[in-house]
Scaffold this active site. Structure first.
Site, PDB file in Angstrom:
ATOM      1  N   PRO A 130       0.804  -1.241   0.000  1.00  0.00           N
ATOM      2  CA  PRO A 130       0.000   0.000   0.000  1.00  0.00           C
ATOM      3  C   PRO A 130       0.825   1.272   0.000  1.00  0.00           C
ATOM      4  O   PRO A 130       0.827   2.024   0.982  1.00  0.00           O
ATOM      5  CB  PRO A 130      -0.817  -0.137   1.283  1.00  0.00           C
ATOM      6  CG  PRO A 130       0.033  -0.969   2.185  1.00  0.00           C
ATOM      7  CD  PRO A 130       0.814  -1.902   1.307  1.00  0.00           C
ATOM      8  N   CYS A 131       1.478   1.564  -1.108  1.00  0.00           N
ATOM      9  CA  CYS A 131       2.268   2.785  -1.185  1.00  0.00           C
ATOM     10  C   CYS A 131       1.365   4.021  -1.117  1.00  0.00           C
ATOM     11  O   CYS A 131       1.817   5.115  -0.810  1.00  0.00           O
ATOM     12  CB  CYS A 131       3.123   2.811  -2.449  1.00  0.00           C
ATOM     13  SG  CYS A 131       2.218   2.484  -3.944  1.00  0.00           S
TER      14      CYS A 131
END
Lengths: 255, 171
Positions: free
Chosen positions: A159-160
């Site tokens: 989950p950047c």
């Protein structure tokens, strides 16, 4: 006698089925497999190896995905029929119900550290770039963290989008620009308006009066406190001077 | 390691048809054949990774792969009871492509199924000698049997097949 021999010889002319060599190479770990999956984000091309998911992209076509993968990851890619359970695992991963394993070979140790740290940010929360840099032991490498996240080969899954600028600007996003980033964060339950209002006023941390603990504004620990019991701080010094200690969970500062 | 991967990829591409044909003749259906052929190559891959480079260079690939395939096939037979294959088209072949190809494929599948009815020791010998066209010496090496035994088994196997062929011809 002769017919039998001729018949047997014909058996020897059989060709291996289409894609056989590729499947063997994939099983031997010399190529990654990929397939396209229907997800909450629309169709996503997902590649995986024996070690785990190695890439995910909302590419326009299979050819585009394959070309990108071979250039960026440097391994070969084979399209296969996905294992029966993979679609379910992928949707569980995207809804936060489970963690898949990931294959980050081919990335630099620094990028691997950034992505592994990013995986630890819970759904519904965000952290600044500087936090990732400090947590992996390179407090000055904030820009490098940004670059590593921009090149994340497995966006959505790693989950950047949960890493944001500390000034409240949502920032760019490889998975489809700032708008896509905002959409995904809202989908995950982040109160974006509140977050941005705080950031624009220069507040980076929130403390809860009863516990005397300060957190990042999206931290799970503040979720039950009423709005009037929050105090806000511009920086660590201010928080500590008011008698607050950093949260051990979101670690806004070294304890 | 890089070297092994290149050697292996060439090995797969050069031999996939041969090893698949062998597996089909031994097992009698395409599904099992794909499994046997895949296992064969994966075992070969593991072995190659352990071999010293000289050994890889001197390897007689064809004979070596045949021996592995026969072993994979034998282990399967030992594990599961050999399933009885119905003579008239046990597996509906996915009908795709020109009608001619579908017909040819059905014929081949029936042929493979018939060969698969031979007792294993005759089948191995007949398939290696007459489907794969190895020499008796190569067959003997792949099967780990004396040449005399191989010749006798090929002979008996062909005799059974001839009998069945004759019967089919009358229909």
């Amino acid at each position: 006698m002769a017919t039998v021999m001729i018949d047997l010889k014909r058996l020897g002319d059989v060709k291996a089925p289409a894609g056989f060599a590729e499947r063997v190479l994939a099983q031997a770990g010399m190529a990654d497999s990929y397939a396209v999956f229907e997800t909450v984000l629309g169709p996503v091309y997902v590649a995986w190896s024996r070690l785990g998911v190695s890439a995910a992209m909302r590419s326009k076509s299979a050819a585009e995905f394959q070309e990108w993968f071979e250039r960026e990851i440097g391994r070969r890619l084979v399209r296969v029929d996905p294992p029966a359970d993979l679609a379910g695992k992928i949707s569980d991963q995207l809804s936060g119900k489970r963690r898949l394993r990931f294959d980050l070979r081919g990335l630099t140790p620094f990028s691997q550290a950034v992505l592994e740290k990013t995986l630890q940010i819970p759904r519904g929360q965000v952290r600044p770039y500087g936090w990732v840099a400090r947590e992996i032991g390179h407090p000055a490498a904030v820009r490098a963290v940004g670059t590593a996240l921009a090149n994340n080969p497995i966006p959505y899954f790693i989950p950047c989008h949960r890493v944001v600028r500390s000034d409240g600007v949502i920032g760019n996003y490889g998975g489809g620009g700032p708008e896509a980033k905002k959409n995904i964060l809202s989908l995950e339950g982040v109160q974006l308006a509140r977050l941005q209002r705080l950031a624009q006023s220069g507040y980076r941390y929130e403390g809860v009066k009863s516990t005397k603990i300060f957190c990042f504004p999206t931290c799970y620990h503040g979720r039950h406190a009423r709005e009037e019991n929050f105090v806000f701080f511009h920086d660590e010094t201010e928080a500590r001077a008011a008698g607050y200690r950093p949260c051990k969970d979101c670690r806004p500062a070294v304890a | 390691m890089e070297g092994t991967e290149r050697v292996f990829e060439r090995l797969v591409r050069d031999n996939q048809d041969r090893i698949f044909a062998l597996s089909l003749a031994l097992t009698g259906n395409r599904h099992d054949a794909e499994e046997v052929a895949q296992d064969t190559f994966l075992r070969a891959y593991r072995a190659l990774a352990d071999y010293a480079p000289e050994r890889v260079r001197e390897l007689k690939q064809r004979a070596w792969l045949h021996r592995i395939a026969v072993n994979v096939f034998r282990n399967r037979v030992r594990g599961v009871r050999p399933r009885l294959v119905e003579l008239n088209g046990s597996e509906p072949s996915p009908a795709s492509g020109p009608e001619e190809d579908v017909l040819r494929r059905a014929e081949i599948d029936e042929l493979a199924a018939r060969v698969a009815c031979l007792p294993a020791r005759y089948r191995e010998a007949v398939v290696l000698r007459h489907v794969q066209e190895l020499s008796y010496a190569e067959v003997a090496e792949a099967l780990g049997q004396p040449v005399g035994t191989v010749k006798a088994n090929v002979h008996r196997g062909l005799k059974i097949l001839r009998g069945e062929n004759h019967g089919d011809g009358d229909d």
